[in-house]
Each structure stands twice: as structure tokens, then as C-alpha cells.
Design a protein around this motif. Structure first.
Motif, PDB file in Angstrom:
ATOM      1  N   PHE A  86       0.829  -1.206   0.000  1.00 37.68           N
ATOM      2  CA  PHE A  86       0.000   0.000   0.000  1.00 37.68           C
ATOM      3  C   PHE A  86       0.867   1.261   0.000  1.00 37.68           C
ATOM      4  O   PHE A  86       0.607   2.220  -0.739  1.00 37.68           O
ATOM      5  CB  PHE A  86      -0.925   0.005   1.214  1.00 37.68           C
ATOM      6  N   GLN A  87       1.897   1.271   0.836  1.00 35.59           N
ATOM      7  CA  GLN A  87       2.757   2.451   0.912  1.00 35.59           C
ATOM      8  C   GLN A  87       3.487   2.688  -0.406  1.00 35.59           C
ATOM      9  O   GLN A  87       3.648   3.832  -0.839  1.00 35.59           O
ATOM     10  CB  GLN A  87       3.757   2.280   2.058  1.00 35.59           C
ATOM     11  N   LYS A  88       3.914   1.623  -1.050  1.00 35.06           N
ATOM     12  CA  LYS A  88       4.656   1.765  -2.310  1.00 35.06           C
ATOM     13  C   LYS A  88       3.786   2.391  -3.392  1.00 35.06           C
ATOM     14  O   LYS A  88       4.267   3.188  -4.203  1.00 35.06           O
ATOM     15  CB  LYS A  88       5.167   0.404  -2.766  1.00 35.06           C
ATOM     16  N   TYR A  89       2.498   2.034  -3.401  1.00 36.28           N
ATOM     17  CA  TYR A  89       1.608   2.504  -4.459  1.00 36.28           C
ATOM     18  C   TYR A  89       0.731   3.682  -4.034  1.00 36.28           C
ATOM     19  O   TYR A  89      -0.163   4.079  -4.782  1.00 36.28           O
ATOM     20  CB  TYR A  89       0.728   1.355  -4.947  1.00 36.28           C
ATOM     21  N   GLU A 136       1.382  14.027  -0.577  1.00 38.04           N
ATOM     22  CA  GLU A 136       2.835  13.915  -0.487  1.00 38.04           C
ATOM     23  C   GLU A 136       3.372  12.709  -1.245  1.00 38.04           C
ATOM     24  O   GLU A 136       4.596  12.532  -1.337  1.00 38.04           O
ATOM     25  CB  GLU A 136       3.257  13.807   0.996  1.00 38.04           C
ATOM     26  N   TYR A 137       2.477  11.862  -1.766  1.00 37.02           N
ATOM     27  CA  TYR A 137       2.921  10.677  -2.507  1.00 37.02           C
ATOM     28  C   TYR A 137       3.203  11.052  -3.957  1.00 37.02           C
ATOM     29  O   TYR A 137       2.374  11.674  -4.627  1.00 37.02           O
ATOM     30  CB  TYR A 137       1.855   9.579  -2.463  1.00 37.02           C
ATOM     31  N   HIS A 138       4.376  10.645  -4.445  1.00 33.82           N
ATOM     32  CA  HIS A 138       4.774  10.955  -5.816  1.00 33.82           C
ATOM     33  C   HIS A 138       5.167   9.653  -6.507  1.00 33.82           C
ATOM     34  O   HIS A 138       6.247   9.100  -6.222  1.00 33.82           O
ATOM     35  CB  HIS A 138       5.935  11.949  -5.825  1.00 33.82           C
ATOM     36  N   PRO A 139       4.327   9.141  -7.389  1.00 33.05           N
ATOM     37  CA  PRO A 139       4.603   7.826  -7.994  1.00 33.05           C
ATOM     38  C   PRO A 139       5.920   7.767  -8.741  1.00 33.05           C
ATOM     39  O   PRO A 139       6.538   6.702  -8.836  1.00 33.05           O
ATOM     40  CB  PRO A 139       3.407   7.614  -8.934  1.00 33.05           C
ATOM     41  N   GLU A 140       6.376   8.904  -9.260  1.00 30.50           N
ATOM     42  CA  GLU A 140       7.615   8.891 -10.037  1.00 30.50           C
ATOM     43  C   GLU A 140       8.842   8.589  -9.172  1.00 30.50           C
ATOM     44  O   GLU A 140       9.910   8.244  -9.700  1.00 30.50           O
ATOM     45  CB  GLU A 140       7.803  10.226 -10.770  1.00 30.50           C
TER      46      GLU A 140
END
Length: 714
Positions: A270-273, A459-463
Motif C-alpha cells: 500500500f505504501q509503495k503505491y 505527499e505521494y509521488h509515484p515517479e
């Protein structure tokens, strides 16, 4: 498999339609009539008319082939009807009956396998069995099998609900305040799986946020591919994961036949995505509704300004923001002076701000304050500490009207209404506020927790993440898992570019004499054996060996102690090398999860790993940015960044090591488990060294690593 015929059938047949109150046949028949299609047919050989509609004896007697059948019969009749539907070219079905694999009986398992075979041969999309149905509020199709008062004419859309529990799905659907696009109760989910429904909702633009009640996944590759798609689309997925405790895991297995995977593995995925994990139903609904209301008005940053109508509410706001790590930007002196124009002389400007009750009841005054906050770039959104279960009270009406006036005059920032306690809001104002992108939250404690989760999504940035190749679990292939020697493990890592010291396995006292001069002193000497994992416990370690004479003595003692303490162990010899200089001790570990493949663990190492448990976990492989983020999440980052005068450590080298280990773990198909503990990290620019390595692989793996060549030629 095309799910369009299941989600949006043009024609529907209810097989087993009934007028018996409370039955699936009755509920499904009445619900289907609410669908926006005239092509709804009832099938029951014992009825001629039901609910004002003609009833047909069988599917074959219908005036046309239908897109979807809702099968409302007992278990024993289901597969015969499904086969008939398949023969007629029906492309989808909803099956409510239980009594299949979820009961773990031979009969039930066989019946579900037969159902799968029928569906596979015909290419049918089958929802269920053992489900509550599907509701499509976008195209107005009601395929629900329980009592349903859902008003598709007035309910707004936005949230896609997917639940591995009919009760949870029904509870969500009954919550009047939610903006729902779809509700799916996946049932046993072995034909059309949960992962298929998730993929459909991720790609559907009418779904702004997905609310998922999850017990377990069957296809981890497809699951993580959908999570990746959602991450890249910036479509939030909010998950309530059941089975976090041992007791919860046992309950989910008995409920759906799913084995709940490791809770820590799910959390890492979950945290990774960028998936938002919540702890209860209230949080699931609150967070999902926030995203639904604000999907086109997302804050530009995570800074929050708190407006409250009393000193008590203000103090609670401050405490809960601090508890949930919500940023309340400080005000400049100039900003404080401007705020004084909108508060009584006895009030104190600050963030959060006690506006006082009388000021909050003044529409123009509140609007003026909101205009001031609109100009502050450091403020992403505003919380308003007041409920709207108002009964037309002056203060609450004033706040609502001020917020609506702010929207009418073009103010854009998100507003969050936070009641002190849960209440029933004014239906009129709730609709008006939410239509204007103003969120009505749950009670204060839940509200600020949910706000923190919401802001965390920003704050999550998939890149920054490597989102490829996750979910491919290493297969043991029926072999027993066992260890390889530390020397073998280090040589494999060395081939992958991991820095390890120069070491050699000494197999005899004669070899020890020749080896003593190959390394600088002091030496580290350890028993080399696949059967001895914890070398110190067996007397298999000698450190700080200072002379050749001490080395020869240590060699004899190690073999003697290990043969006495571990008599059944096969011993190759003694691993000898120069001692590494001390550094900050870090652990890097890999564990092959049954569903998600290799997971990488990083944290404070040495003897402290079990004491402090300061670790971070993520699926392999990782990007360099991801590695830096993992290190930044540790409490031990203070040791790495320089603490109380100590020099900063080589974080760049450690991040590079994390990437290499994660790539090694993802590529090494036989790897089951690995510990690199400790890894000594030195001062910035000086690198690091892997001091100890434990690696578990499929135990009948043939070693491809030579033990070394010797000066004696032996």
C-alpha cells in the motif's frame, strides 16, 4: 473478459423471481425494476405474473436473449440455470446463493469448480456466488439482491465501492450521505475476481476514488498492476484491510475461503503505491467522501488553517492536529495584524484561531477572513470547527452562508467542516456545501485522523517509486528451504555489485598457516557451514584475532566448539578475513512473501534490530529515490545524518546498496530469505561494508561459487 455486460446490461432476466418478502428472488426482482432499461424479465415456472410483470417459465421462453441473468435459486439449481444461460449466449450473471467453496465442503468446492468451467467456456462474467450483488449508479442499473432503498435518481456519484463482504457493501450503500458510483459485493470472487472489478473501477472516469474492503487477493500481479495504474492516474484508493491480527486473519479465511496475506506485506505494498489504509469503517467512508467531494479542488499543499468558534474547540483542534502530524503554518506579524480586523479585541490571532461564536455568525466577517486565508500560499485548506445539525441556528447558518458566499465570489481553497461530536447534519446545507466542494467530516477525532491521511496522499509521488515487477512471488517448487554458507552468499552479492570484504574459507590447520599472512590484522574468523545459522551460539566466531598464532588457535577452537555444540552440522571450514572497521550498524533483509514476492527490510541493525524494531519494509525492486525515502522514514536517520557532533554517514552509498540488494532479490529466483546484518556505514564519502550475510534458498540448489584457490595448490 468484458465486464460491461455485467456492470451495464441493456437487458436483465431475474431467474427465481418471487413475491416472498425478504427473499433474494423478491428483492432482486423489485430492485431490477429500478434500472433504467425496459428490458427486465422475470423467470419462474410456477408464476404467471409478479410485481405487475409477465413471468416466463424459463430463459428459453424469453422474447430475446438477455445480457445478464440474476440467479436467485438455491445452490443445487444454480449450475443448471447457468449452463442454460451460457447456451443462449448470455454474457454475464449474478449468483447470490451460498453453499459453494466458502463452506470448504467437497460438494461446495466441486459445484464452484463446475460453475467456473461453465463460465470459462462461455466467456461469461459471473459475479458471486455468495454475493449481495452490484449497483451501478452511473448508468442506473440495480442488480442488488438484498432489500434496497437506494435512490438512483438523486444520489450523486464519485465513489466506487468494492467489498469482499456483502454486509460491508450493504452498510456502505445504506449510508445516505455518500456519493456512490458503483457498489460491488464480490462474493467468493473466483470467476470474476476482486482484481478484475478493481481494474474496471480504476479505468472508469466516473469513479473519482475507490473504497475497498479487502480480506485478501488471489492474483497479486494483477492487483499491483491496478494499483500502479491508479497511482499514475492519481486516483486515490482507500483500503480497509481485514485480517491484520492473527484472529482477524483466521476470521477472513473462514469467511471467504481467502487466506489473508501477511499484514505487513500488504502495508508495504500500500505504501509503495500510495494506497490509503484506514482502520475502521467510519474512516473508510469519511476519507472516500473527502476525495469524492474535493476531486477537482485538491489542496495545493498540506498546510491547514483551523477556524473554531470557541477556545475549547480551538485547543482540541491544536491537539488533534499535533497528534496527527497536520501542519498548521505559523503566521507572520503582518498576517496577525490583518486577522485582528475580523476578530474581537479580546481574541488572539494565531493558527488555529478562536474566531469566537459571535464573529462566526457574521457572514461578511467570516467571508472577509476567508478572503485573507485565500491569499496565503502556505495554506492549502481550512478546517471549520462547527457542526451543521443546526435547526436553522444563527451561528451555523452564518458559517454555511459564509462558505457558500466564498464560493459564489470565486474563492477556491478546500474547506472542511469538523463537528465536535457526530450529529445529523442539515440535509439542505449538506447538499449545498458538498455541491460547492465543501467537506462535511465525521466527529473531531476521526476527522483529523482522516484529514491527515488525505493530506498524506498529496505527499505521494509515484515517479519516486519503482512500481514494476511487483507481485511475482518466488516459487519454492516443492523444495525445502535451506541456508547457503556466508561465503557463498557474499560471493553472490559481490557478483551483483554489493561491496563485501575479501574473505576465504580455510579448511585445514595447514591451510590456516598459509592463510595467516594473506590479510591485515586483526582478523574476523567464523565457522563456514550451511547448517549453522547463528554462529555465535555454537561458539563459531572469534573477533579481533591479532596474530598468526592466535589465528591458528582460533581456527582449532572454532572447529572444536562447533563440533561439540552442533554435532550434526556439516562444516566446510572457517571463514577468514580482515575485521571491518566499526560504523553505524544497519540491517538489510529480504523476505519472500507468498503473494507479493521479495520484500526488502531496512533499519537499525546489529543487536538493536529486535530491541527497537526501527525498520521500513517495501516490495522489491526499489528506485534510488525510494531508498532515500525509506531511510528518511527511520528514527535512525538521525544517526545517519550526523547526531550531536558526529559526522554525517554515507547515505548515498547506503541508498545505492539498497537498490542493488532489491534488484538482486527481484532477479534471484531461488532466494527465499536474506539478512545482511550488520552493514557498517561509514562517514560520508567513505562507503560501507557488508559484515555478515545469511541467505536462505531452495535447499537443493547446487553451489556455483568456488571456495577459493590456495597458495599450497590444495
Amino acid at each position: 473478459m468484458n465486464l460491461k455486460s455485467l456492470f451495464c446490461p441493456d437487458s436483465i432476466a431475474v431467474v427465481g423471481a418471487s413475491d416472498r418478502p425478504g427473499s433474494f428472488g423478491c428483492n432482486a426482482a423489485l430492485n431490477s425494476l429500478k434500472s433504467h432499461t425496459d428490458q427486465v424479465y422475470f423467470v419462474n415456472p410456477r408464476k404467471e405474473e409478479l410485481h405487475g410483470r409477465k413471468v416466463y417459465p424459463s430463459l428459453g421462453d424469453l422474447p430475446e436473449p438477455v445480457d445478464c441473468v440474476m440467479i436467485c435459486t438455491p445452490q443445487k439449481a444454480v449450475n443448471g440455470i447457468l449452463q442454460q444461460a451460457a447456451d443462449l449466449g448470455v454474457k454475464s450473471a449474478v449468483i447470490f446463493a451460498s453453499g459453494f467453496s466458502e463452506e470448504h465442503t467437497e460438494e461446495g468446492i466441486h459445484a464452484e469448480e463446475e460453475m467456473k468451467a461453465i463460465a470459462a467456456k462461455a466467456g461469461m462474467a459471473v459475479l458471486g456466488p455468495n454475493c449481495a450483488g452490484l449497483l451501478n449508479n452511473v448508468d442506473k442499473r440495480n442488480l442488488w439482491g438484498m432489500a434496497c432503498s437506494f435512490d438512483m435518481e438523486t444520489r450523486r456519484t464519485g465513489i466506487g465501492v468494492l467489498a469482499q463482504s456483502g454486509f460491508v457493501a450493504m452498510s456502505v450503500m445504506g449510508h445516505v450521505g455518500l456519493n456512490l458510483s458503483y457498489v460491488v459485493s464480490s462474493g467468493n470472487g473466483k470467476i470474476v475476481m476482486l482484481e478484475d472489478y478493481l481494474d474496471y473501477m480504476v479505468k472508469d472516469d466516473s469513479v473519482k476514488v475507490i473504497a475497498l474492503y479487502l480480506e485478501g487477493v488471489r492474483d497479486s500481479v494483477k492487483f499491483t498492476q491496478s494499483l500502479k495504474e491508479a497511482a499514475l492516474r492519481r486516483k486515490p484508493i482507500v483500503v480497509l484491510k481485514a485480517g491484520k491480527s492473527d484472529l482477524g486473519a483466521e476470521a477472513t479465511a473462514s469467511h471467504t475461503g481467502n487466506m489473508a496475506g501477511s499484514s505487513k506485506a500488504y502495508q508495504a505494498v500500500f505504501q509503495k503505491y500510495g494506497v490509503i489504509e484506514v482502520d475502521c469503517m467510519e474512516e473508510l467512508l469519511c476519507v472516500a467522501q473527502m476525495f469524492s467531494v474535493l476531486h477537482d479542488r485538491m489542496p495545493k499543499n498540506s498546510g491547514i488553517f483551523g477556524l473554531n468558534s470557541s477556545g475549547g474547540a480551538n485547543a482540541i483542534c491544536a491537539d488533534l492536529c499535533d497528534l496527527n502530524e497536520i501542519c498548521l503554518p505559523k503566521l507572520t506579524d503582518e498576517e496577525k495584524e490583518e486577522i485582528r480586523n475580523y476578530i474581537p479585541s479580546f481574541a488572539t490571532p494565531g493558527n488555529p484561531l478562536d474566531v469566537t461564536t459571535n464573529s462566526f455568525g457574521d457572514v461578511e466577517n467570516t467571508y472577509g477572513l476567508l478572503c485573507l486565508l485565500e491569499r496565503m500560499d502556505k495554506i492549502g485548506g481550512v478546517t471549520i470547527g462547527n457542526s451543521i445539525d443546526i435547526k436553522e441556528g444563527k451561528v451555523s447558518v452564518g458559517i454555511c452562508e459564509a462558505l457558500l458566499e466564498a464560493r459564489r465570489r470565486g474563492l477556491k481553497k478546500p474547506y472542511f467542516m469538523v463537528p465536535s461530536v457526530e450529529g445529523t447534519p442539515s440535509a439542505r446545507y449538506k447538499a449545498l456545501l458538498e455541491e460547492n466542494g465543501i467537506v462535511l467530516m465525521s466527529s473531531a477525532k476521526t476527522a483529523y485522523r482522516c484529514l491527515s491521511l488525505f493530506l498524506g496522499f498529496l505527499e505521494y509521488h509515484p515517479e519516486r517509486h519503482n512500481l514494476d515487477g511487483i507481485g511475482r512471488a518466488v516459487e519454492p517448487r516443492g523444495k525445502k528451504v535451506g541456508a547457503i554458507t556466508e561465503y557463498e552468499a557474499k560471493q553472490l552479492l559481490k557478483q551483483a555489485g554489493v561491496p563485501v570484504g575479501n574473505e576465504i574459507v580455510v579448511r585445514s590447520a595447514e591451510e590456516m598457516k598459509h592463510t595467516a599472512g594473506l590479510f591485515s590484522y586483526p582478523l574476523a574468523m567464523k565457522v563456514s557451514s550451511r547448517d549453522i545459522l547463528h554462529k555465535t551460539d555454537c561458539g563459531g566466531v572469534r573477533l579481533s584475532v591479532k596474530t598468526p598464532e592466535e589465528a591458528e588457535q582460533a581456527f582449532s577452537e572454532i572447529l572444536e566448539d562447533c563440533r561439540e555444540n552442533c554435532p550434526d552440522a556439516e562444516i566446510d571450514g572457517v571463514l577468514v578475513g580482515s575485521m571491518a572497521k566499526p560504523g553505524v550498524e544497519i540491517i538489510l533483509g529480504v523476505k519472500n512473501d507468498a503473494q507479493f514476492g521479495p520484500l526488502l527490510l531496512v533499519g537499525l541493525g546489529g543487536v538493536f534490530v529486535e530491541v527497537f524494531r526501527d525498520v521500513a519494509l517495501t516490495p522489491c525492486p526499489v528506485s534510488r529515490e525510494e531508498a532515500l525515502d525509506l531511510l528518511g522514514s527511520l528514527k535512525a536517520k538521525r544517526l545517519l545524518n550526523g547526531y550531536r557532533g558526529s559526522a554525517p554517514k554515507d547515505v548515498d552509498a547506503l541508498a545505492d546498496l539498497i537498490v542493488k540488494v532489491s534488484e538482486f532479490a527481484a532477479q534471484e529466483k531461488e532466494l527465499q530469505e536474506m539478512d545482511l546484518n550488520p552493514v557498517f556505514v561509514y562517514d560520508k564519502g567513505e562507503g560501507l561494508q557488508v559484515v555478515d550475510a545469511l541467505m536462505l534458498t531452495n535447499s537443493d540448489r547446487e553451489s556455483t561459487v568456488p571456495l577459493g584457490s590456495w597458495p599450497t595448490g590444495e
